[in-house]
Design an enzyme around this catalytic site. Structure first.
Site, PDB file in Angstrom:
ATOM      1  N   GLU A 127      57.882  70.481  92.606  1.00  0.00           N
ATOM      2  CA  GLU A 127      59.484  71.185  92.434  1.00  0.00           C
ATOM      3  C   GLU A 127      59.131  72.447  92.637  1.00  0.00           C
ATOM      4  OE1 GLU A 127      59.358  68.117  88.979  1.00  0.00           O
ATOM      5  OE2 GLU A 127      60.893  66.253  90.641  1.00  0.00           O
ATOM      6  N   CYS A 140      59.698  79.324  88.490  1.00  0.00           N
ATOM      7  CA  CYS A 140      58.317  78.632  88.011  1.00  0.00           C
ATOM      8  C   CYS A 140      58.213  77.938  89.305  1.00  0.00           C
ATOM      9  CB  CYS A 140      59.043  77.825  86.768  1.00  0.00           C
ATOM     10  SG  CYS A 140      57.910  76.569  86.288  1.00  0.00           S
ATOM     11  N   CYS A 147      48.244  67.337  90.248  1.00  0.00           N
ATOM     12  CA  CYS A 147      46.729  68.707  89.673  1.00  0.00           C
ATOM     13  C   CYS A 147      45.742  67.872  89.105  1.00  0.00           C
ATOM     14  CB  CYS A 147      47.333  69.312  88.135  1.00  0.00           C
ATOM     15  SG  CYS A 147      45.897  70.628  87.412  1.00  0.00           S
ATOM     16  N   CYS A 151      45.510  67.525  81.515  1.00  0.00           N
ATOM     17  CA  CYS A 151      45.748  67.433  79.583  1.00  0.00           C
ATOM     18  C   CYS A 151      46.446  66.283  79.851  1.00  0.00           C
ATOM     19  CB  CYS A 151      46.641  68.099  79.678  1.00  0.00           C
ATOM     20  SG  CYS A 151      45.172  70.522  81.241  1.00  0.00           S
ATOM     21  N   CYS A 154      50.503  66.543  79.161  1.00  0.00           N
ATOM     22  CA  CYS A 154      51.205  67.233  80.506  1.00  0.00           C
ATOM     23  C   CYS A 154      51.710  65.650  81.941  1.00  0.00           C
ATOM     24  CB  CYS A 154      50.036  67.587  81.299  1.00  0.00           C
ATOM     25  SG  CYS A 154      51.120  68.377  82.907  1.00  0.00           S
ATOM     26  N   CYS A 405      58.789  72.542  80.942  1.00  0.00           N
ATOM     27  CA  CYS A 405      56.965  72.351  81.250  1.00  0.00           C
ATOM     28  C   CYS A 405      56.699  70.936  80.864  1.00  0.00           C
ATOM     29  CB  CYS A 405      56.742  73.341  79.623  1.00  0.00           C
ATOM     30  SG  CYS A 405      56.765  74.927  79.731  1.00  0.00           S
TER      31      CYS A 405
HETATM   32  N1  SAH Z   1      48.383  74.651  85.007  1.00  0.00           N
HETATM   33  C1  SAH Z   1      48.793  76.402  84.775  1.00  0.00           C
HETATM   34  C2  SAH Z   1      49.515  75.940  84.551  1.00  0.00           C
HETATM   35  C3  SAH Z   1      50.771  74.764  84.397  1.00  0.00           C
HETATM   36  S1  SAH Z   1      51.411  74.357  83.156  1.00  0.00           S
HETATM   37  C4  SAH Z   1      48.688  75.567  83.158  1.00  0.00           C
HETATM   38  O1  SAH Z   1      47.973  74.623  82.603  1.00  0.00           O
HETATM   39  O2  SAH Z   1      48.672  76.661  82.380  1.00  0.00           O
HETATM   40  C5  SAH Z   1      52.350  75.023  82.765  1.00  0.00           C
HETATM   41  C6  SAH Z   1      52.562  75.311  80.848  1.00  0.00           C
HETATM   42  O3  SAH Z   1      53.024  73.700  80.420  1.00  0.00           O
HETATM   43  C7  SAH Z   1      51.085  75.219  80.567  1.00  0.00           C
HETATM   44  O4  SAH Z   1      50.990  76.069  79.426  1.00  0.00           O
HETATM   45  C8  SAH Z   1      51.106  73.824  79.362  1.00  0.00           C
HETATM   46  O5  SAH Z   1      50.121  73.536  79.072  1.00  0.00           O
HETATM   47  C9  SAH Z   1      52.446  73.679  79.624  1.00  0.00           C
HETATM   48  N2  SAH Z   1      53.047  72.454  79.518  1.00  0.00           N
HETATM   49  C10 SAH Z   1      52.433  71.406  80.113  1.00  0.00           C
HETATM   50  N3  SAH Z   1      52.663  69.959  79.256  1.00  0.00           N
HETATM   51  C11 SAH Z   1      53.885  70.798  78.987  1.00  0.00           C
HETATM   52  C12 SAH Z   1      54.537  69.408  78.219  1.00  0.00           C
HETATM   53  N4  SAH Z   1      54.790  67.875  78.189  1.00  0.00           N
HETATM   54  N5  SAH Z   1      55.633  69.669  76.897  1.00  0.00           N
HETATM   55  C13 SAH Z   1      55.454  71.369  77.120  1.00  0.00           C
HETATM   56  N6  SAH Z   1      54.598  72.469  77.630  1.00  0.00           N
HETATM   57  C14 SAH Z   1      53.749  71.190  78.210  1.00  0.00           C
HETATM   58 FE1  SF4 Z   2      47.219  70.422  85.119  1.00  0.00          FE
HETATM   59 FE2  SF4 Z   2      49.409  69.937  83.555  1.00  0.00          FE
HETATM   60 FE3  SF4 Z   2      46.725  71.121  82.528  1.00  0.00          FE
HETATM   61 FE4  SF4 Z   2      48.366  72.461  83.774  1.00  0.00          FE
HETATM   62  S1  SF4 Z   2      49.008  71.394  81.795  1.00  0.00           S
HETATM   63  S2  SF4 Z   2      46.294  71.950  84.469  1.00  0.00           S
HETATM   64  S3  SF4 Z   2      49.615  70.879  85.343  1.00  0.00           S
HETATM   65  S4  SF4 Z   2      47.375  68.641  83.483  1.00  0.00           S
END
Ligand code: SAH
Ligand code: SF4
Length: 430
Positions: A127, A140, A147, A151, A154, A405
């Site tokens: 996406e 974006c 991934c 996390c 996420c 995000c």
């Molecule tokens: N993998 C990279 C970039 C993609 S995630 C990273 O982790 O930085 C982009 C941003 O969205 C990151 O700061 C991540 O922590 C945040 N993010 C992920 N899941 C989220 C959620 N459910 N609500 C708000 N931000 C989120």
């Molecule tokens: Fe991967 Fe989501 Fe963690 Fe970014 S926030 S490193 S996309 S698992």
């Protein structure tokens, strides 16, 4: 309802998913994503004499990346013979757009289909999200299908299928956005061609310029790129680097490095490389001020702890008040949102030219977290502000189309209708 989470012991090993899927190149490759040098070498293989290659590359670059042409035949400055030779062997195809959704706030999300592991078998999907604002239009961009990291807050991290995107597929996302938004450069002095297909001269089917309040000022739609879609860009550094250098090339897509931000969860050894080899802006997903909690939220922290991460940030090249690192901090109710956390955050970042970006947590089905209450986000933000940081709270955009995000998860692993409904219901509750 209070949320409780189990904190993994700091000694627990860091485990990540193994990227399983491979990329299978299509029979007739696209030229998108090749560097100038690669393009010159390729021209050599089809008989273009060395003395002409630089000039031909310059011409092709202009048609492909400045004007957005998709057919060789329409490139009038290129000799007919070369156009035919190129068309026989190559394409200028972008990733296929399988769905486009437009949010009530003007955010657009495209679902793109990419080749999978085996020709003819299940393709991959990724996406890409366009977020228009009054002064900028931010795209974006994803760096991986899924991934490998996990996390805990996420949604992308729950996706099993993982493969790196190629440079072609990363640049392709920017090309798709320009195609769909009618955002290619017009010829100087000619009428506005932005809604027209550059090959046919006819209006592009479905390509619509945003209107009323969602079009950035100035004449371009896509002005900024954030590598904040699916995936960890620093685990796919070579392709991300090659792609971003193409995106930043002033004769083509021309989005300057100051307007490109790469977000990482903290792959420390590659932060230095990203600074040296790309030189774009850096965002770091910090989210916690103590290792114990960050180990849980961002498990990669067990490999590279907070102190090591901040040291790499301090050494990021070219930092100044005008070029700061953005620290992202997702607001999780009762987890990381106390006033003590806010005070510890500003202490931790002392001495680093930094911006702090507070992100309201975007919920997804099955998550154990909740977004902090608005009053708490404001109190937290005030502490950060009083310490001298502008602390914008990132307004969630495109929640109704699951484009915010951390909500991205490709349709390859489809949500059940029920999950989707639950997610929509959650997204609508502010
Ligand atoms: N993998 C990279 C970039 C993609 S995630 C990273 O982790 O930085 C982009 C941003 O969205 C990151 O700061 C991540 O922590 C945040 N993010 C992920 N899941 C989220 C959620 N459910 N609500 C708000 N931000 C989120
Ligand atoms: Fe991967 Fe989501 Fe963690 Fe970014 S926030 S490193 S996309 S698992």
């Amino acid at each position: 309802m209070a949320t409780t989470i189990e904190i993994a012991p700091a000694s627990a090993p860091f485990v990540e998913k193994t990227p399983l899927e491979r990329y299978v190149a299509p029979e007739k490759p696209s030229l998108i994503g090749l560097s100038r040098a690669q393009l010159a070498t390729l021209l050599g293989t089809i008989g273009v004499p060395e003395s002409q290659r630089k000039m031909r590359v310059q011409q092709l670059w202009h048609w492909i990346y400045f004007r957005g042409f998709t057919e060789f035949d329409a490139m009038t400055s290129v000799s007919k013979e070369l156009r035919a030779g190129l068309a026989q062997r190559f394409t200028l195809e972008r990733p296929e757009v399988v769905a486009e959704q437009v949010s009530v706030d003007g955010t657009r999300k495209w679902l793109l289909r990419l080749p999978g592991e085996v020709q003819g078998e299940r393709p991959h999907e990724v996406e890409c999200v366009y977020i228009p604002d009054t002064e900028r239009g931010t795209l974006c961009v994803s760096s991986q299908v899924g991934c490998t990291l996990t996390c805990s807050f996420c949604h992308t991290g729950t996706q099993r299928l993982v493969r790196n995107l190629t440079a072609e597929e990363i640049v392709g996302q920017v090309m798709v956005a320009r195609d769909r938004l009618g955002d290619w450069q017009r010829k100087s002095g000619s009428p506005d061609l932005r809604n027209l297909n550059p090959n046919s001269g006819k209006p592009e089917f479905g390509a619509t310029r945003p209107t009323d309040g969602v079009i950035p000022t100035g004449d371009r739609c896509v002005t900024n790129i954030v590598m904040m879609g699916m995936g960890e860009p620093l685990y796919n550094l070579d392709a991300v680097r090659d792609a971003l250098l193409i995106v930043a090339d002033g004769d083509g897509l021309a989005i300057s490095k100051r307007r490109i931000t790469l977000s990482t969860s903290g792959v420390v050894p590659n932060i230095e490389r990203a600074g040296a080899e790309i030189g774009c802006m850096l965002a770091v997903s910090l989210h916690a001020v103590r290792d114990e909690l960050r180990n849980e939220l961002v498990p990669l922290n067990r490999k590279y702890g907070i102190a090591q991460l901040l040291e790499a940030c301090r050494n990021y090249p070219g930092l100044s008040n005008a070029k700061r690192i953005t620290f992202e901090y997702v607001m999780l109710k009762g987890i990381n949102d106390s006033i003590d956390d806010a005070k510890a955050l500003v202490r931790l970042l002392k001495g680093i030219p930094a911006k702090i970006n507070l992100i309201p947590f975007n919920p997804w089905p099955g998550t154990k977290y909740e977004c902090s209450d608005w009053e708490q986000i404001e109190k937290f933000s005030q502490v950060v502000f009083d310490a001298g940081y502008a602390s914008p709270v990132r307004t969630p955009r495109g929640r109704d189309i699951l484009a915010a995000c951390g909500q991205l998860k490709s349709a390859t692993e489809k949500l059940s209708a029920r999950e989707r409904m639950a997610l929509r219901a959650m997204a609508m509750v502010e």
